[in-house]
Design an enzyme around this catalytic site. Structure first.
Site, PDB file in Angstrom:
ATOM      1  N   TYR A 124      -8.966-114.039  47.510  1.00 48.02           N
ATOM      2  CA  TYR A 124      -9.808-115.041  48.155  1.00 48.02           C
ATOM      3  C   TYR A 124      -9.661-115.026  49.673  1.00 48.02           C
ATOM      4  O   TYR A 124     -10.194-115.876  50.362  1.00 48.02           O
ATOM      5  CB  TYR A 124      -9.458-116.441  47.622  1.00 48.02           C
ATOM      6  CG  TYR A 124     -10.015-116.697  46.248  1.00 48.02           C
ATOM      7  CD1 TYR A 124      -9.709-115.845  45.200  1.00 48.02           C
ATOM      8  CD2 TYR A 124     -10.833-117.775  45.985  1.00 48.02           C
ATOM      9  CE1 TYR A 124     -10.206-116.052  43.937  1.00 48.02           C
ATOM     10  CE2 TYR A 124     -11.345-118.003  44.716  1.00 48.02           C
ATOM     11  CZ  TYR A 124     -11.028-117.136  43.697  1.00 48.02           C
ATOM     12  OH  TYR A 124     -11.524-117.341  42.448  1.00 48.02           O
ATOM     13  N   LYS A 191       0.269-110.409  36.896  1.00 47.82           N
ATOM     14  CA  LYS A 191      -0.095-109.127  36.272  1.00 47.82           C
ATOM     15  C   LYS A 191       0.750-108.059  36.964  1.00 47.82           C
ATOM     16  O   LYS A 191       0.249-107.045  37.464  1.00 47.82           O
ATOM     17  CB  LYS A 191      -1.613-108.893  36.453  1.00 47.82           C
ATOM     18  CG  LYS A 191      -2.164-107.727  35.690  1.00 47.82           C
ATOM     19  CD  LYS A 191      -2.371-107.986  34.215  1.00 47.82           C
ATOM     20  CE  LYS A 191      -2.760-106.730  33.493  1.00 47.82           C
ATOM     21  NZ  LYS A 191      -2.791-106.842  32.033  1.00 47.82           N
ATOM     22  N   ASP A 225      -3.179-112.005  31.008  1.00 45.42           N
ATOM     23  CA  ASP A 225      -4.072-111.821  29.845  1.00 45.42           C
ATOM     24  C   ASP A 225      -3.443-112.441  28.606  1.00 45.42           C
ATOM     25  O   ASP A 225      -4.092-113.168  27.844  1.00 45.42           O
ATOM     26  CB  ASP A 225      -4.440-110.336  29.643  1.00 45.42           C
ATOM     27  CG  ASP A 225      -3.291-109.383  29.916  1.00 45.42           C
ATOM     28  OD1 ASP A 225      -2.216-109.845  30.349  1.00 45.42           O
ATOM     29  OD2 ASP A 225      -3.463-108.171  29.704  1.00 45.42           O
ATOM     30  N   ASP A 249      -7.540-119.935  39.690  1.00 45.82           N
ATOM     31  CA  ASP A 249      -8.916-120.429  39.627  1.00 45.82           C
ATOM     32  C   ASP A 249      -9.438-120.304  38.194  1.00 45.82           C
ATOM     33  O   ASP A 249      -9.989-121.250  37.615  1.00 45.82           O
ATOM     34  CB  ASP A 249      -9.776-119.590  40.594  1.00 45.82           C
ATOM     35  CG  ASP A 249     -11.099-120.264  40.901  1.00 45.82           C
ATOM     36  OD1 ASP A 249     -11.314-121.413  40.458  1.00 45.82           O
ATOM     37  OD2 ASP A 249     -11.926-119.644  41.587  1.00 45.82           O
TER      38      ASP A 249
END
Ligand code: NAD
Length: 360
Positions: A124, A191, A225, A249
């Site tokens: 972002y 991740k 995930d 988000d």
């Protein structure tokens, strides 16, 4: 003590939900002098600027703001006015509780999660290279030269910076929040198995900070995930989640879904000494001016604001009134009715009236 607070009404459904929230907050009896400032569509029409400096100055002066959702028109030079406010005021922590309320239709009961999203960096940051531009082509060539990795020449590129400083700041915020709010566990979501130098750094810093809280707060790690699957299967296994910006988000909308939707999901953007309180949802332009949108997310953002101001009794009263109105299910907006087409659903302002009535 009288508080002076900046109010950004917002646009789309913003004006309706923020006016309702302001009325409910005032009805708690806490003395507030509201300073109205414009940002977004209305500001653009009246001042020619989407995010006038006056709005940022007002927040800096008053230290606390309540903000309605804002539409970011395409082609105005802003990716998002909301992201611009958070970044220019260094509101580095985005706090988004996801809590079940009796009477809201949802798959689960008794959910009580808190999402702590890093608000200042990651994908972002707005550092992007458009496909075909000379600087993009030269960046691709430079990357190939330095790493021998090939990127297709017709690619666009977004940069994902994650720093030690911002990671430590947000993870520490999550642990301190957990401690102050008698929470048991913080889960770091990442991740790092794929993005070793960005998410890997976030995780490494999280482990270091967690070690300072050993014995007081449990620390857990989860790959994003897998976390998404765990949350839709066993949300009760989790407590406070801390995540980099993008995952934060996405996962906060997922958690809003777990508790029955965006209409009841509040949020806060917090910096070192400034804070802006706003709903997770956007300006839902199709409902603008229809007195239809659910004001709860905005009112519960007001509850978070009252707690931030240490007006805990007022916050408890307002939250309890919201709980009762939702549990009774009579004076609620369409989205909280078992049948959204139920003609007995009330409008935004009538739901606020019912909440105010409960506090009398
Ligand atoms: P949105 O949250 O505005 O709306 C998505 C859908 O959710 C709506 O169509 C509606 O069905 C439902 N919804 C949202 N709020 C509701 C409420 N209070 N009551 C009942 N139903 C509600 O998301 P979007 O359509 O992706 O975005 C619209 C605009 O809002 C965009 O310009 C976006 O940039 C902006 N936005 C602003 C903020 C913010 O101000 N913080 C956040 C997200 C999106």
């Amino acid at each position: 003590m009288k508080h002076k607070i900046t109010l950004i009404p917002g646009d789309g459904i913003g004006y309706e939900v923020s006016t309702s929230a302001r009325r409910c907050i005032d009805a708690t009896g806490v003395e507030i002098e509201w300073e109205n400032v414009l940002a977004g569509q209305d500001a653009l029409e009246q001042t020619g600027e989407l995010l006038p400096q006056a709005a940022l100055d007002s927040i800096k002066r008053n230290k606390v703001a309540l903000k309605g959702p804002i539409t970011t028109p395409i082609g105005t030079g802003f990716r998002s006015v909301n992201v611009a406010i958070r970044q220019s005021l260094e509101l580095y922590a985005c706090l988004r509780p996801a809590k079940s309320y009796v009477g809201v239709k949802s798959r689960f009961k008794d959910i009580d999660l808190v999402i702590v999203r890093e608000n200042s960096e990651d994908l972002y940051s707005g550092i992007e290279f458009q496909e075909g531009k000379p600087e993009t082509v030269s960046l691709i060539a430079q990357i190939h030269k330095d790493t021998k990795k090939k990127i297709r020449v017709d690619s666009g590129i977004s940069i994902k910076p994650i720093s030690k400083f911002a990671s430590e700041r947000i993870v520490r915020f999550a642990f301190n929040y957990a401690l102050e709010n008698k929470r048991k566990k913080v889960t770091c979501v990442h991740k790092a198995n794929i993005m070793k130098f960005t998410d890997g750094l976030f995780l490494q810093v999280a482990r270091q900070v967690a070690s300072e809280f050993a014995g007081k707060i449990i620390f857990e790690e989860a790959i994003v995930d897998n976390m998404s699957m765990q949350l839709v299967q066993k949300p009760h296994n989790y407590d406070v989640l801390v995540l980099p910006n993008l995952y934060g988000d996405i996962v906060s909308d997922l958690c809003a879904g777990l508790i029955g939707g965006l209409g009841i999901a509040p949020g806060a953007n917090i910096g070192t000494d400034l804070a802006v309180f706003e709903a997770v949802h956007g300006s839902a332009p199709k409902y603008k001016g229809k007195n239809k949108a659910n004001p709860t997310a905005m009112i519960l953002s007001g509850v978070l604001m009252l707690r931030y101001l240490k007006e805990n009794k007022a916050a408890d009263r307002l939250e309890e009134a919201v709980k009762q109105v939702i549990a009774e299910g009579k004076f609620v907006t369409y989205d909280l009715k078992p049948d959204p087409l139920d003609l007995a659903a009330v409008g935004t302002s009538q739901m606020a009236d019912a909440i105010i009535e409960k506090m009398k």
